[in-house]
Write an enzyme that holds these catalytic residues in place. Structure first.
Site, PDB file in Angstrom:
ATOM      1  N   GLU A  14      41.242  50.770  29.513  1.00 15.27           N
ATOM      2  CA  GLU A  14      40.191  51.278  28.643  1.00 15.27           C
ATOM      3  C   GLU A  14      40.654  52.657  28.191  1.00 15.27           C
ATOM      4  O   GLU A  14      41.050  53.476  29.026  1.00 15.27           O
ATOM      5  CB  GLU A  14      38.870  51.410  29.409  1.00 15.27           C
ATOM      6  N   LYS A  39      39.265  57.726  37.444  1.00 18.58           N
ATOM      7  CA  LYS A  39      39.310  58.505  36.201  1.00 18.58           C
ATOM      8  C   LYS A  39      38.167  59.503  36.152  1.00 18.58           C
ATOM      9  O   LYS A  39      38.331  60.608  35.644  1.00 18.58           O
ATOM     10  CB  LYS A  39      39.223  57.558  34.999  1.00 18.58           C
ATOM     11  N   ARG A  95      43.638  47.832  44.579  1.00 15.66           N
ATOM     12  CA  ARG A  95      44.103  48.986  43.834  1.00 15.66           C
ATOM     13  C   ARG A  95      44.862  49.895  44.790  1.00 15.66           C
ATOM     14  O   ARG A  95      44.641  49.878  45.998  1.00 15.66           O
ATOM     15  CB  ARG A  95      42.926  49.717  43.201  1.00 15.66           C
TER      16      ARG A  95
END
Length: 687
Positions: free
Chosen positions: A35, A272, A262
């Site tokens: 994104e 983020k 992850r």
RNA sequence: UGGUCUAUGGUGUAACUGGCAACACGUCUGAUUUUGGUUCAGAAGAGUCUAGGUUCGAGCCCUAGUAGACCAACCA
């Protein structure tokens, strides 16, 4: 590619299995779907390396797809930065795609869902809808809009699209199951109204599709065979499949979502949102601050694409959440830079060194190796003169034999130059050393081949000629957080763990003049200090260097060891630990043999028993007793202990409460061998 | 008190359809070295979360626990 890869991770295995089951190899296709709402970090690198790596392995295309369905957060700046980072890592995407390219198709499919009675427009408040949704432990209930007619929904959706409603007033929801144990299936939202221009579609749309509705369908449109994402999307898979079910054409490929864990790195954060917070609070200078775990930060710090790719490779892929130690990352960059970085000399904390028997005003141009690891790298020139700077910590007036550096009366080598001997020091009024005077062995110049030049001395120092040195700023970095996993504490915010000393700026460091022409992409090793690279803040008047990582330093480690001692000694209470130089104690040896005792039979079993009996001769009762407490499950160890006990009793060991208890436990055990041994010991007949 | 997933040396990953738990980082020795780096040689460190079960044999299969992660954004 010449050697076969060690072993496949579970996703590579999955693809192998699909292939083996008849999935056509040429239909393999992957994608990396960021994104564009932030910069890529080392965790993304794992996903990038995984997807592009799979592409390289199978010669399959990999799309770069920007998942840009939320104009409120996404910006072109991030798109550009992401593309740059991926290319910098060395990967090539097949097609640059945008979810926003599929807005029309997605809209058409949504109309189709409405017509089939599988979607409806809901005009309730977010709060009301959340309430009806229930909780993980209680089912949801239907809202008042749920059974509106197809016509009504169609017209309302048209009007949403036409911009007739306020932002947030209406949504389109899938009509699935308000009682599903999976919260995501309780009539998830497909579209919301967002009155904000999109970085690509401008003001064409005021309704935007949600992630779940977009992602799987985008995979389908691009005919992605394997859609790999992180574990938190595991729950979404059911929805992913449901959406696909509604529109899939059986003649086309149906994408498959699979999840992996992850990657987290110790002493940093990886979300983020949190990285953005560090930027916005000015805790760091920006997304590319060299302390940031972003790709751009690592790049500015001096990391190479190779080192990051290797790190991903070494870290592996799995399904459990984990925290990889930064030491692995540091290992990867040292390994790469050791082979490639040009060796130069720089003094960060200078003290003046005067060579009293070297002529004043004389300058010699010496030759210095560019890289001892690479014979083809050649040499460069470095000026030498009577007055030099050396590192303050490289001198002590007197020191023990373990100090390999300069002291009064001792000799050391000046790298690529002469062997010198400390003679005297000059101090200021407060006792600080301002100058060190030494004499040089003028026959010992490096590379001359004289006997003196090849003499062995116990230390080598780096230096710069004061007269020729250039001044520069050097920035050293430490971990950004003091805690290994700063965002894993329920009661504390990760910002509380920020390391206040993560940046150390040395305003005046002295470099050899060769560095004057350094460029941004150059990688240097400042001899004996670490790897350094030029920072983009450099100007023609002022060079700025970033320290990428220090050299491994067993000297520093040794010095700090006493402080760390208490911690380690706590972990060493085991009296059975090795005795002497790498010699295993007998009891240890017995344990090792006994472990596998129950798996043995025949000769091997007899041999093992004999070994144990022999070793038992050297065992004391004090060593043995702790083994009585061995868990019942570890039968082998208990048998070994029993055999040993028999030997000890034979040698005259008194029976006591512990021994009796251990024997009777052995007699009562379910394992026959143990019972046998216990019987023998109990009867005193154990030879 | 729900659902889903995960559990192997200090850390990260291996162990093909059950067969002596392997590799890398880290740690510790020693050798080499004009970088206390590199390189080389070696060592220590795990009974595979717990308790049962199946089996000649279980890290792997079964049962029950325990622990951790994720799941109720008009974020992705």
């Amino acid at each position: 590619m010449t050697e076969e890869s060690a072993s496949l991770n579970f996703l590579e295995q999955l693809i192998e299995d699909d292939l083996a089951a008849g999935f056509p190899k040429e239909k393999l296709r992957f994608r990396f779907p960021p994104e564009p709402n932030g910069y890529l970090h080392i965790g993304h690198a794992a996903s990038i390396c995984l997807n592009f790596g799979l592409g390289e392995l199978h010669n399959a295309p990999v799309n770069l797809r920007f998942d840009d369905t939320n104009p409120a957060k996404e910006e072109q700046e991030y798109v550009d930065a992401i593309k740059y980072d991926i290319q910098w890592l060395g990967f090539k995407w097949a097609t640059e795609c945008y979810s926003s390219d599929y807005f029309q198709q997605l809209y058409d499919w949504a109309i189709q869902l409405i017509k089939e009675g599988k979607a409806y427009v809901d005009g309730q408040s977010a709060e009301a809808m959340a309430e009806q949704k229930g909780t993980p432990t209680t089912p949801g209930v239907a809202g008042p809009y749920r059974d509106n007619s197809v016509e009504e929904n169609l017209s309302m959706f048209e009007r949403m699209k036409a911009g007739e409603f306020e932002q947030g007033s209406y949504v389109l929801r899938a009509k699935i199951d308000m009682a599903s144990p999976n919260m995501l299936m309780r009539d998830p939202i497909l579209y919301r109204i967002v009155k904000k221009a999109h970085h690509r579609t401008g003001s064409d749309w005021c309704i935007y599709p949600m992630y779940d509705w977009t992602h799987g369908e985008s995979d389908y449109i691009e005919q992605i065979s394997h859609s790999l994402c992180t574990l938190e999307f595991k729950m979404h898979r059911e929805l992913y499949d449901w959406f696909l079910d509604q529109i899939v054409d059986p003649k086309l490929l149906r994408p498959k979502q699979r999840e992996f864990a992850r990657r987290n790195l110790s002493y940093t954060v990886m979300s983020k949102r949190k990285l953005l917070e560090l930027v916005q609070t000015k805790t760091v200078s920006g997304w590319d601050d060299p302390r940031m775990p972003t790709i751009s930060g690592l790049r500015r710090r001096g990391y190479t694409p190779e080192s990051i790719r290797n790190f991903s490779e070494l870290s592996g892929i799995s399904k459990r959440d984990s925290v990889t130690d930064v030491s692995l990352l540091e290992y990867c960059i040292r390994e790469d830079l050791n082979k490639t970085a040009t060796r130069v000399m720089a003094v960060l904390d200078p003290v003046k060194l005067v060579i009293t028997n070297y002529p004043e005003g004389k300058t010699e141009i010496l030759q210095a190796e560019n890289n001892p690891e690479d014979p083809k790298s050649g040499m460069h020139e470095v000026p030498f003169s009577r007055e030099l700077y050396i590192e303050r910590e490289d001198f002590k007036e007197e020191a023990g034999g373990k100090f390999f550096r300069l002291t009064l009366g001792n000799e050391v080598r000046l790298k690529s130059a002469y062997i010198i001997k400390g003679e005297s020091v000059v101090k200021d009024a407060s006792g600080n050393i301002t100058e060190i005077h030494c004499t040089a062995d003028l026959d010992s110049r490096s590379g001359t081949g004289t006997e003196a030049s090849t003499r062995k001395v116990k230390g080598t120092l780096h230096w710069v000629s004061i007269q020729h040195a250039i001044k520069a700023e050097v920035r050293e970095y430490d971990r950004l957080f003091l805690d290994e996993a700063p965002d894993s504490h329920e009661d504390k915010n990760f910002m509380e763990f920020v390391n206040p000393n993560s940046l150390n700026v040395i305003k005046e460091a002295y470099l050899e003049p060769y560095l004057k022409n350094a460029s941004l992409s150059d990688k240097f090793q400042f001899q004996r200090l670490g790897y350094f690279t030029l920072d983009k803040d450099s100007t023609s008047e002022q060079l700025v260097f970033n320290k990428t990582v220090g050299l491994r330093d067993s000297w520093a480690k040794q010095n700090s060891a006493p402080a760390a001692q208490p911690n380690q000694s706590v972990k060493q209470p085991n009296p059975n630990a090795s005795q002497g130089q790498g010699q295993r104690s007998a009891i240890n040896e017995i344990q090792k043999i006994a472990k596998k005792y129950t798996n043995l039979s025949g000769d091997k079993l007899a041999a093992a028993r004999a070994d144990i009996a022999k070793l038992a001769e050297q065992v004391t009762y004090e060593e043995l007793e702790p083994l009585f407490g061995t868990a019942a499950k570890k039968v082998g160890t208990r048998i070994g202990a029993m055999i040993t006990l028999g030997i000890l009793l034979n040698k005259g060991q008194e029976r006591n409460k512990e021994i009796d208890a251990f024997i009777s436990a052995g007699l009562a055990d379910g394992n026959e061998q143990l019972v046998e041994e216990a019987k023998a010991v109990a009867s005193g007949n154990n030879q």
